[in-house]
Design a protein around this motif. Structure first.
Motif, PDB file in Angstrom:
ATOM      1  N   PRO A 322       0.853  -1.201   0.000  1.00 15.52           N
ATOM      2  CA  PRO A 322       0.000   0.000   0.000  1.00 15.52           C
ATOM      3  C   PRO A 322       0.880   1.239   0.000  1.00 15.52           C
ATOM      4  O   PRO A 322       1.996   1.221   0.498  1.00 15.52           O
ATOM      5  CB  PRO A 322      -0.778  -0.121   1.297  1.00 15.52           C
ATOM      6  CG  PRO A 322       0.137  -0.864   2.215  1.00 15.52           C
ATOM      7  CD  PRO A 322       0.902  -1.821   1.360  1.00 15.52           C
ATOM      8  N   SER A 323       0.351   2.347  -0.513  1.00 13.53           N
ATOM      9  CA  SER A 323       1.148   3.580  -0.565  1.00 13.53           C
ATOM     10  C   SER A 323       1.139   4.308   0.770  1.00 13.53           C
ATOM     11  O   SER A 323       1.993   5.165   1.001  1.00 13.53           O
ATOM     12  CB  SER A 323       0.610   4.496  -1.672  1.00 13.53           C
ATOM     13  OG  SER A 323      -0.750   4.833  -1.414  1.00 13.53           O
ATOM     14  N   GLN A 324       0.173   3.955   1.685  1.00 13.91           N
ATOM     15  CA  GLN A 324       0.125   4.509   3.034  1.00 13.91           C
ATOM     16  C   GLN A 324       0.018   3.355   4.016  1.00 13.91           C
ATOM     17  O   GLN A 324      -0.866   2.499   3.880  1.00 13.91           O
ATOM     18  CB  GLN A 324      -1.069   5.455   3.207  1.00 13.91           C
ATOM     19  CG  GLN A 324      -1.011   6.688   2.323  1.00 13.91           C
ATOM     20  CD  GLN A 324      -2.191   7.617   2.566  1.00 13.91           C
ATOM     21  OE1 GLN A 324      -3.167   7.235   3.212  1.00 13.91           O
ATOM     22  NE2 GLN A 324      -2.095   8.829   2.049  1.00 13.91           N
ATOM     23  N   THR A 325       0.928   3.361   5.034  1.00 19.08           N
ATOM     24  CA  THR A 325       0.944   2.237   5.965  1.00 19.08           C
ATOM     25  C   THR A 325       1.569   2.668   7.277  1.00 19.08           C
ATOM     26  O   THR A 325       2.220   3.713   7.355  1.00 19.08           O
ATOM     27  CB  THR A 325       1.735   1.058   5.370  1.00 19.08           C
ATOM     28  OG1 THR A 325       1.650  -0.059   6.258  1.00 19.08           O
ATOM     29  CG2 THR A 325       3.200   1.428   5.172  1.00 19.08           C
ATOM     30  N   PRO A 330       4.756  -4.503   5.880  1.00 18.90           N
ATOM     31  CA  PRO A 330       5.389  -4.791   4.587  1.00 18.90           C
ATOM     32  C   PRO A 330       4.791  -3.940   3.467  1.00 18.90           C
ATOM     33  O   PRO A 330       3.601  -3.610   3.483  1.00 18.90           O
ATOM     34  CB  PRO A 330       5.106  -6.270   4.372  1.00 18.90           C
ATOM     35  CG  PRO A 330       3.864  -6.536   5.150  1.00 18.90           C
ATOM     36  CD  PRO A 330       3.901  -5.646   6.352  1.00 18.90           C
ATOM     37  N   VAL A 331       5.658  -3.605   2.450  1.00 19.23           N
ATOM     38  CA  VAL A 331       5.251  -2.789   1.305  1.00 19.23           C
ATOM     39  C   VAL A 331       5.841  -3.417   0.046  1.00 19.23           C
ATOM     40  O   VAL A 331       6.996  -3.842   0.038  1.00 19.23           O
ATOM     41  CB  VAL A 331       5.742  -1.337   1.451  1.00 19.23           C
ATOM     42  CG1 VAL A 331       5.438  -0.539   0.188  1.00 19.23           C
ATOM     43  CG2 VAL A 331       5.117  -0.670   2.661  1.00 19.23           C
ATOM     44  N   THR A 370      10.130  -3.521   4.415  1.00 19.06           N
ATOM     45  CA  THR A 370       9.370  -3.240   5.637  1.00 19.06           C
ATOM     46  C   THR A 370       9.407  -1.735   5.882  1.00 19.06           C
ATOM     47  O   THR A 370      10.484  -1.125   5.922  1.00 19.06           O
ATOM     48  CB  THR A 370       9.977  -3.975   6.845  1.00 19.06           C
ATOM     49  OG1 THR A 370       9.936  -5.390   6.581  1.00 19.06           O
ATOM     50  CG2 THR A 370       9.209  -3.654   8.111  1.00 19.06           C
ATOM     51  N   ALA A 371       8.221  -1.135   6.052  1.00 15.07           N
ATOM     52  CA  ALA A 371       8.129   0.324   6.221  1.00 15.07           C
ATOM     53  C   ALA A 371       8.816   0.764   7.512  1.00 15.07           C
ATOM     54  O   ALA A 371       8.606   0.166   8.569  1.00 15.07           O
ATOM     55  CB  ALA A 371       6.679   0.768   6.222  1.00 15.07           C
ATOM     56  N   THR A 402       3.977   6.736   2.103  1.00  7.39           N
ATOM     57  CA  THR A 402       3.608   7.431   3.334  1.00  7.39           C
ATOM     58  C   THR A 402       3.620   6.437   4.482  1.00  7.39           C
ATOM     59  O   THR A 402       2.965   5.392   4.411  1.00  7.39           O
ATOM     60  CB  THR A 402       2.218   8.075   3.212  1.00  7.39           C
ATOM     61  OG1 THR A 402       2.232   9.014   2.128  1.00  7.39           O
ATOM     62  CG2 THR A 402       1.837   8.792   4.498  1.00  7.39           C
ATOM     63  N   VAL A 403       4.395   6.771   5.561  1.00  7.31           N
ATOM     64  CA  VAL A 403       4.498   5.909   6.736  1.00  7.31           C
ATOM     65  C   VAL A 403       4.013   6.705   7.946  1.00  7.31           C
ATOM     66  O   VAL A 403       4.523   7.793   8.227  1.00  7.31           O
ATOM     67  CB  VAL A 403       5.938   5.429   6.961  1.00  7.31           C
ATOM     68  CG1 VAL A 403       6.019   4.539   8.203  1.00  7.31           C
ATOM     69  CG2 VAL A 403       6.449   4.678   5.730  1.00  7.31           C
TER      70      VAL A 403
END
Length: 753
Positions: A322-325, A330-331, A370-371, A402-403
């Protein structure tokens, strides 16, 4: 009677014979004027023929093939008019017959024709460094030997040609040619051709010039330079430049630019010696296209040609899921393309800083991570490279991650200590990391302080310790922040009084401290000497005065004048209160006995229980002032005493008590005779009788006789005189051996016995 013969008679006869012989030979001359006439072709000319012949009927004539007319004549002369002279070398002779003898003289007639036209042949456009002929033509001019042709460039003579050796008399056309090497500096110069027909001294100077021709010289030493990309993507744009370097005159260069079959629009600019044509090239179709730049400058044409290869290469796509998390989740990052790409590509997934995360030679390309908090807002890049024509073509696409995470503060985002300077403009830079962006509040001693992050003028009231708290929907964080406000020195009357009083003999130090942060350095100076304000001084009167105190720190300095007053107990010396005074009776005197001291002492002098304050008043001196005084000076710090003696001097005084005016003595009876004077200094007493001096005060004896003595007493203040009468009565003397002139000895007090 026979007359005497004249000495010249024979000579006269001889001369007469000679004259008669000359008359028989008829000697004469013939002349023509002007002898060398100048006349325009087709014009007229007047000639005078004359002779020295004495024959009254002598006749003259003008022999010529030209049309003539006799205009006038007289004895020995005739005037003729020649008309429509169209022969280039006419024969003209004046002749006279005198007593049957014929004589003639020839007139040298010069027939001329000024040029009908002076003109240049067409002047070619020139290329610098090459040779060119300049040709001038002069039409119908005569006589040629009198002609000069001058070719000029500006004021410079390029070539001068004369024709003295040409004998032709008739009108002739003349062509003069001069070869020049074209130079850039000749460009714009005007050339003229000048023809001068000089008939002087018998005629005039005739001049005629051509119209000016301007030289045009061009220099085109180098081929045009075409600057372009050799490989371009379809529908992309690039700036193309065609430069002409060191061409002259560059501003006359004519450009023609084409791309394939298309004419291009361009702009022209000039920079130093470079003329530049510039345009935007946007190819739409793929393939190889010819780019041509042709430049014409005067007689020279040059071209530059380049081949542009146009290709098609689309950008890849990048997807973050996902773009926000939240942090630690995980990304997945996916790099792909919607169009087919040729073989020989290189694919990379990178961070925006250039760190390669994954690479391949085909699409799609995927990477999982990983974010982390530091990944918030990070840009990830999908980069595809393709080699073409020895060059590498690169296409990129990017996306941001975005985190979300709880607020965090550290020294880099919210320093724990701030040092500000009063009067400057500052804002509290306390920021918190966090996503979403945290809200920040700061409080001091339980009170919220709003808008600290806005810039404001710094005052000391802002100094203190603040608790700053950052909050977002995932949590909060608090940090303690101390603000220190520094300011320049201040010298107030509390810590640095303007007036200070010290007591002599005590231990003191100058009170002068300054407020300020950092703590100011304070120094005080008097009369060029620095007083250490930190050191205790044993006070003397020399410490009194005005001190210039200076307080300074990193933010400035302040000055203040500090007056130190030193108090001390009374003191008297000979300069203020002399031990001994000498006065004179009758003089005006002031008893001034004062004392040194601070505060100023009061002085009181006492004699015989009577007080005299100082300063006193003006007194007329009497002997009563003589004596010993006790002077006492007092102030709040003590007293000082001094014994003062006043001696009063006065002039001599004599009266009957000290020197009786009448003395009666009994002869032979014992007696005491005294004559003394009072006075200070002690007077000298001198008595005189019958011109004899008797120094009584020096113990000198005097005789006892009847009579009057004149006694005077003298000191430095004057003299007093007194007469003393002595009467001696006779008596039988009971003394044995005493004479009538018995001598009495004076006593030490000024009398005598």
């Amino acid at each position: 009677m026979k007359l005497p013969r004249h000495p010249l008679a024979g000579s006269r006869a001889f001369l007469l014979l000679l004259l008669l012989a000359g008359a028989e030979q008829h000697v004469f001359e013939v002349s023509v004027w002007p002898a060398s006439p100048v006349v325009a072709y087709g014009g007229s000319l007047g000639l005078n023929c004359s002779t020295s012949c004495q024959e009254a009927g002598a006749k003259g004539d003008l022999e010529t093939s030209l049309m003539k007319a006799k205009k006038d004549n007289g004895t020995g002369w005739a005037h003729f008019q020649l008309m429509n002279i169209t022969e280039w070398a006419p024969d003209v002779e004046c002749s006279f017959s005198c007593y049957g003898e014929h004589k003639s003289v020839r007139a040298n007639v010069l027939v001329y024709q000024i040029p009908e036209q002076v003109a240049w042949d067409p002047v070619p456009t020139m290329e610098a460094g090459k040779l060119y002929n300049l040709t001038c033509r002069v039409a119908k001019v005569a006589p040629l030997r009198n002609l000069t042709v001058t070719l000029r460039k500006g004021k410079e003579d390029l070539h001068v040609e004369t024709f003295e050796s040409h004998g032709a008399l008739e009108a002739t056309d003349v062509m003069v040619t001069h070869t020049i090497m074209a130079k850039k500096e000749d460009h714009g110069e005007e050339t003229t051709c000048h023809a001068a027909l000089d008939l002087r001294p018998d005629g005039h100077l005739f001049e005629k010039a051509s119209l000016g021709k301007v030289l045009k010289v061009y220099d085109f030493p180098m081929d045009p330079q075409l600057h372009t990309l050799h490989y371009m993507e379809a529908n992309s744009s690039t700036t193309v430049q065609c430069d002409v370097v060191e061409a002259f005159p560059a501003e006359e260069a004519q450009f023609d630019l084409t791309f394939g079959e298309e004419k291009l629009n361009f702009s022209i600019s000039m920079l130093d010696d470079t003329m530049r044509a510039q345009f935007q090239l946007t190819p739409f179709s793929t393939g190889n296209h010819v780019l041509n730049c042709t430049v014409v400058l005067g007689p020279v044409t040059k071209s530059a040609v380049e081949t542009v290869h146009v290709y098609s290469f689309r950008e890849p796509s990048l997807l973050i899921h996902p773009s926000q998390t939240l942090a630690n989740n995980p990304v997945t990052i996916l790099c792909d393309s919607s169009a087919a790409l040729p073989l020989g590509i290189s694919v990379q997934i990178k961070t925006n800083s250039g760190r390669i995360l994954a690479s391949s030679d085909r699409l799609p390309l995927q990477f999982t991570l990983t974010a982390q908090e530091e990944y918030d807002g990070r840009e990830f890049v999908c980069q595809v490279e393709m080699a073409i024509g020895g060059n590498t073509i690169t296409k990129r696409s990017s996306a941001n991650l975005t985190v979300f995470y709880v607020p965090e503060m550290d020294y880099s985002t919210c320093p724990s200590n701030h040092t500000w300077v009063e009067g400057t403009r500052k804002a509290l830079r306390c920021r918190a990391k966090g996503n979403p962006k945290p809200t920040m509040t700061c409080s001091r001693e339980g009170l919220l302080h709003h808008d600290l992050e806005k810039e404001r003028q710094v005052t000391r009231s802002l100094a203190g310790v603040y608790n700053c708290t950052a909050v977002n929907e995932f949590g909060s964080s608090t940090r303690t922040v101390a603000i220190h406000v520094e300011y320049g020195p201040e010298l107030g009357d509390y810590d640095c009084p303007s007036n200070q009083t010290w007591l002599e003999g005590t231990l003191q130090k100058l009170r002068c401290q300054a407020e300020g942060l950092p703590i100011p350095e304070v120094s005080c100076m008097k009369e060029g000497k620095v007083l250490d304000t930190r050191r205790v001084q044993n006070v003397t009167q020399s410490h009194a005065g005005v001190y210039l105190c200076n307080a300074s720190n990193a933010h400035g300095s302040r000055r203040k004048m500090v007056t130190v007053r030193v108090e001390y107990k009374p003191d008297m010396d000979d300069s203020s209160c002399p031990y001994n005074w000498t006065w004179t009776v009758g003089a005006e005197q002031m008893f001034t006995c004062f004392a040194w001291g601070n505060p100023e002492p009061s002085v009181e002098c006492i004699k015989d229980g009577i007080s005299y304050s100082s300063p006193g008043v003006l007194h007329i001196v009497t002997r009563d002032y003589a004596g010993t005084y006790l002077c006492i000076a007092k102030n709040r710090h003590g007293s000082s005493t001094r014994t003062v003696s006043i001696q009063v001097e006065y002039k001599p005084e004599m009266d009957d008590s000290s020197c009786p005016s009448h003395w009666t003595l009994v002869e032979g009876a014992p007696f005491t005779f005294a004559c003394k004077a009072e006075g200070l200094p002690p007077p000298e007493v001198v008595c005189t009788k019958d011109g004899t001096l008797y120094h009584i005060s020096q113990g000198q004896g005097i005789p006892v006789d009847n009579g009057t003595y004149w006694c005077t007493a003298t000191n430095s203040h004057g003299t007093v005189a007194k007469s003393v009468t002595v009467v001696v009565e006779s008596k039988h003397s009971l003394w044995f051996g005493v004479t009538s002139h018995q001598i009495l000895e004076t006593n030490p007090l000024g009398g005598f016995v």
